[in-house]
Motif scaffolding. Structure first.
Motif, mmCIF file in Angstrom:
data_model
loop_
_atom_site.group_PDB
_atom_site.id
_atom_site.type_symbol
_atom_site.label_atom_id
_atom_site.label_comp_id
_atom_site.label_asym_id
_atom_site.label_seq_id
_atom_site.Cartn_x
_atom_site.Cartn_y
_atom_site.Cartn_z
ATOM 1 N N UNK B 77 36.367 36.503 40.587
ATOM 2 C CA UNK B 77 35.700 37.585 39.876
ATOM 3 C C UNK B 77 34.692 38.296 40.770
ATOM 4 N N UNK B 78 34.465 39.547 40.423
ATOM 5 C CA UNK B 78 33.424 40.324 41.069
ATOM 6 C C UNK B 78 32.849 41.276 40.031
ATOM 7 N N UNK B 79 31.554 41.432 40.015
ATOM 8 C CA UNK B 79 30.911 42.216 38.958
ATOM 9 C C UNK B 79 31.054 43.721 39.179
ATOM 10 N N UNK B 80 31.179 44.125 40.430
ATOM 11 C CA UNK B 80 31.274 45.543 40.735
ATOM 12 C C UNK B 80 32.228 45.753 41.912
ATOM 13 N N UNK B 81 33.427 46.198 41.619
ATOM 14 C CA UNK B 81 34.441 46.343 42.668
ATOM 15 C C UNK B 81 34.110 47.507 43.602
ATOM 16 N N UNK B 82 34.407 47.308 44.871
ATOM 17 C CA UNK B 82 34.212 48.331 45.899
ATOM 18 C C UNK B 82 35.563 48.773 46.453
ATOM 19 N N UNK B 83 35.593 49.997 46.967
ATOM 20 C CA UNK B 83 36.832 50.501 47.557
ATOM 21 C C UNK B 83 37.340 49.572 48.647
ATOM 22 N N UNK B 84 36.423 48.975 49.395
ATOM 23 C CA UNK B 84 36.792 48.086 50.498
ATOM 24 C C UNK B 84 37.372 46.749 50.026
ATOM 25 N N UNK B 85 37.325 46.496 48.737
ATOM 26 C CA UNK B 85 37.915 45.256 48.203
ATOM 27 C C UNK B 85 39.418 45.367 48.021
ATOM 28 N N UNK B 86 39.953 46.554 48.170
ATOM 29 C CA UNK B 86 41.401 46.740 48.035
ATOM 30 C C UNK B 86 42.111 45.882 49.085
ATOM 31 N N UNK B 87 42.947 44.974 48.618
ATOM 32 C CA UNK B 87 43.610 44.020 49.511
ATOM 33 C C UNK B 87 44.566 43.174 48.687
ATOM 34 N N UNK B 88 45.249 42.266 49.384
ATOM 35 C CA UNK B 88 46.124 41.282 48.748
ATOM 36 C C UNK B 88 45.358 39.962 48.686
ATOM 37 N N UNK B 89 45.324 39.352 47.507
ATOM 38 C CA UNK B 89 44.565 38.120 47.303
ATOM 39 C C UNK B 89 45.504 36.979 46.933
ATOM 40 N N UNK B 90 45.321 35.861 47.624
ATOM 41 C CA UNK B 90 46.118 34.672 47.360
ATOM 42 C C UNK B 90 45.231 33.526 46.912
ATOM 43 N N UNK B 103 50.527 28.069 47.925
ATOM 44 C CA UNK B 103 50.035 29.416 47.663
ATOM 45 C C UNK B 103 50.642 29.972 46.377
ATOM 46 N N UNK B 104 49.836 30.763 45.667
ATOM 47 C CA UNK B 104 50.376 31.579 44.596
ATOM 48 C C UNK B 104 51.131 32.751 45.203
ATOM 49 N N UNK B 105 51.727 33.563 44.343
ATOM 50 C CA UNK B 105 52.553 34.672 44.815
ATOM 51 C C UNK B 105 51.730 35.891 45.222
ATOM 52 N N UNK B 106 50.422 35.852 44.991
ATOM 53 C CA UNK B 106 49.561 36.924 45.440
ATOM 54 C C UNK B 106 49.329 38.002 44.398
ATOM 55 N N UNK B 107 48.145 38.606 44.445
ATOM 56 C CA UNK B 107 47.788 39.742 43.585
ATOM 57 C C UNK B 107 47.267 40.869 44.463
ATOM 58 N N UNK B 108 47.899 42.018 44.346
ATOM 59 C CA UNK B 108 47.445 43.175 45.100
ATOM 60 C C UNK B 108 46.401 43.913 44.278
ATOM 61 N N UNK B 109 45.193 43.961 44.805
ATOM 62 C CA UNK B 109 44.092 44.650 44.131
ATOM 63 C C UNK B 109 43.900 46.034 44.741
ATOM 64 N N UNK B 110 43.911 47.034 43.885
ATOM 65 C CA UNK B 110 43.622 48.396 44.310
ATOM 66 C C UNK B 110 42.382 48.868 43.565
#
Lengths: 113, 113
Positions: B77-90, B103-110
């Protein structure tokens, strides 16, 4: 600076050809890993190694061989490359048993035509 | 068998709003360690967070996660998302006496403006 490096960074191969992907680590870690990354599947473990001379099968070893000639080097070998092996391949190193993180190399983009 | 599940393949959030990436797991082991890896575009995966203590909040770079063994979860979790947080998270699970990560299958955050 400790690091994991991979070569080549990009590779285009022909179907039926032999491909060798190389990985070198200066972390002095005992364990090394090869993963492939595909959209929708995440990171999947192909082969890994506990140390020089050892290789173990991961979750998707079919069509791949691995070689660990030294502490620092770990290779992934595709004896007869197929288009289904087109992917991005990551090498990683890690130390000890469970609970330790793995450090990844920059990846190799392989295209099999 | 042991497994990690990330239910969302894609998450889109507006800059400044909170974000939550889900991760659940299945294992018979009582002693485990969990990781969140982040992979920025054209880069290698790298560790964002690590935890092995039940019900203890772990924080790094504005992100936080708490391992809840009662619900088999380790949500990011993050309370305030930033543009620079855009990435793939595993999300990744490690068990004692094993050298591999699941590993999980990953979540792409935009993160959008």
């Amino acid at each position: 600076e400790a690091a994991v490096t991979q070569s080549p960074r990009n590779k285009v191969a022909v179907t039926g050809g032999k491909v060798t992907l190389s990985c070198n680590q200066t972390n002095n870690h005992n364990n090394m890993y090869w993963y492939r990354q595909d959209t929708g599947h995440g990171l999947r473990l192909i082969h890994y190694s506990y140390g020089a001379g050892s290789t173990e099968k991961g979750d998707i070893p079919d069509g791949y061989k691995a070689s660990r000639p030294s502490q620092e080097n770990f290779s992934l070998i595709l004896e007869l490359a197929t288009p289904s092996q087109t992917s991005v391949y990551f090498c990683a190193s890690g130390e000890g048993l469970g609970g330790h993180e793995q450090y990844f190399g920059p990846g190799t983009r392989l295209t099999v035509l | 068998g042991d497994s990690v599940t990330q239910t969302e393949g894609l998450v889109t959030v507006t800059e400044g709003l909170p974000v939550k990436l889900n991760c659940t797991y299945q294992t018979t082991y009582l002693t485990i360690a969990f990781f969140w890896y982040v992979q920025y575009l054209n880069e290698a995966p790298q560790v964002l967070l690590r935890s092995s203590t039940d019900n203890k909040r772990t924080e790094h770079q504005g992100f936080h996660a708490t391992l809840h063994k009662s619900s088999s979860s380790f949500h990011l979790q993050k309370s305030s998302a930033q543009l620079s947080d855009s990435a793939l998270y595993y999300c990744a699970l490690s068990m004692p006496n094993y050298n591999v990560l699941y590993f999980g299958s990953g979540t792409k955050l935009t993160v959008e403006p």
